[in-house]
Design an enzyme around this catalytic site. Sequence first.
Site, mmCIF file in Angstrom:
data_model
loop_
_atom_site.group_PDB
_atom_site.id
_atom_site.type_symbol
_atom_site.label_atom_id
_atom_site.label_comp_id
_atom_site.label_asym_id
_atom_site.label_seq_id
_atom_site.Cartn_x
_atom_site.Cartn_y
_atom_site.Cartn_z
ATOM 1 N N CYS A 36 48.350 35.107 44.643
ATOM 2 C CA CYS A 36 47.975 35.550 45.842
ATOM 3 C C CYS A 36 48.981 34.767 46.809
ATOM 4 C CB CYS A 36 46.559 35.045 46.163
ATOM 5 S SG CYS A 36 45.561 35.243 44.912
ATOM 6 N N ASN B 8 41.959 28.613 39.534
ATOM 7 C CA ASN B 8 42.891 29.811 39.434
ATOM 8 C C ASN B 8 44.410 29.048 39.194
ATOM 9 O OD1 ASN B 8 42.215 29.725 42.140
ATOM 10 N ND2 ASN B 8 43.919 31.128 42.496
ATOM 11 N N GLN C 24 37.826 33.287 37.146
ATOM 12 C CA GLN C 24 38.776 32.856 36.253
ATOM 13 C C GLN C 24 37.961 32.351 34.878
ATOM 14 O OE1 GLN C 24 41.890 33.006 36.239
ATOM 15 N NE2 GLN C 24 42.447 33.940 38.123
HETATM 16 N N1 PLP Z 1 38.645 33.922 42.782
HETATM 17 C C1 PLP Z 1 39.593 33.443 41.967
HETATM 18 C C2 PLP Z 1 39.411 32.242 41.489
HETATM 19 C C3 PLP Z 1 40.755 34.421 41.666
HETATM 20 O O1 PLP Z 1 41.531 33.992 40.854
HETATM 21 C C4 PLP Z 1 40.907 35.715 42.128
HETATM 22 C C5 PLP Z 1 41.830 36.278 41.937
HETATM 23 O O2 PLP Z 1 43.055 36.086 41.765
HETATM 24 C C6 PLP Z 1 39.632 36.088 42.977
HETATM 25 C C7 PLP Z 1 38.641 35.178 43.424
HETATM 26 C C8 PLP Z 1 39.807 37.393 43.908
HETATM 27 O O3 PLP Z 1 39.558 38.221 42.900
HETATM 28 P P1 PLP Z 1 39.999 40.038 42.952
HETATM 29 O O4 PLP Z 1 41.277 39.954 42.771
HETATM 30 O O5 PLP Z 1 39.172 40.683 41.922
HETATM 31 O O6 PLP Z 1 39.670 40.561 44.463
#
Ligand code: PLP
Length: 389
Positions: free
Chosen positions: A326, A152, A180
């Site tokens: 995040c 990501n 992603q």
């Molecule tokens: N995994 C990856 C690679 C992500 O980029 C994200 C969110 O940014 C997630 C998991 C989490 O997804 P969600 O926001 O739907 O909980």
Amino acid sequence: MEKRFVYIDNAATTMVRPQAADILCELTAGGYANASSLYSIGRESALRLKAARKTIAQLLGARSEREVYFTSGGTESINMAIRGAAKSAGKGHIITTKIEHPAVLNTIRELEKSGFEATYLDVGQNGVVNVKSVYDSVRDDTILISVMYVNNEIGTIQPIAEIAKLAKERGIVFHTDAVQAAGHIKIDVSDINVDMVSISAHKFGGPKGAGALYLRQGVSLEPFITGGEQEFKKRAGTENVAAAAAMAKALELACENIDSESVRQAGMRDRLTDGILSAVPHSRLNGDRVQRICSNINISFEGIDSESLVLMLDMHGICASGGSACMAGQGQPSHVLQALGLSEDLAKGALRLSLGENNSDSDVDYILKVLPEAVQKLRRLSPIWSDRQ
Ligand code: PLP
């Protein structure tokens, strides 16, 4: 220069596609009946849910719609996959990488507290995991391998098909966090032998709080949420039919022109990357240049704090991100960039631009005008930078 609005943070989230939003509104207002209810409007909800499941199953290349389970998003799908597989096995060893999303890393760390063992694999300086290192870390008691499809932060594409092949040969369950990748790269689970795939609607033009887990039939998975018998007894809780139907529509639309769109975005990505690298001295691209999703640019600017850069770009109407959304605001250098071996200075100066269907060539032109000047201005203001020069 006239100020414009440019949203170039599609890895954080995407704009909801109008057709998906229409379905969401229609079913939230009108299709409120519980999909488990016996009367006709309940049966109608159940049919909408079934249709959404079928669409997603087909788009992922699943054998049956029974292999698709609706969840509240990527994080829950990942928890369902990893915790469920661990609960089924009871004990054992898990392999993952150091560049996974916190949804994977923190879930595995939790499992370590209850007796599971884990190996966190290094990646190369290019941000790609070496298949041999996965091979070398397999143990007799390895129960699960979890490697993300696309990172990501730096957009690197991992060798999922090869890892899936290895996992199959060794009889190990393989999960990929494809949050992603879905809607941007063709995922065909009949082609790659992956057992579990996590996806999230808001990364491909669907609503937030909606996701799905593909679970290959025959793979044992204990539910980690207990309650009613929804989702084939694997994920309890009244189904969000509106979100599931909107997600299916969004994925369908994303997959419709996935090839032409990825060529178009790769063109913009390359022009933007080359333009920035040549206009801004002391900058470098993070992550492999080729094994990379069409939409991602991650560039480190020496002597810059990316949070200041993000705020300065915002004043010019550009929405971008320093590292992942995040981690934004936490002031800590990204674990992904650290895993690539970047110094703290370079990791703190990393900017992520993530393209989407909403972006056009004129956005690229605008960013190429604004960004080099913004970096120059911030460097001029930095006493550390002046000292270093
Ligand atoms: N995994 C990856 C690679 C992500 O980029 C994200 C969110 O940014 C997630 C998991 C989490 O997804 P969600 O926001 O739907 O909980």
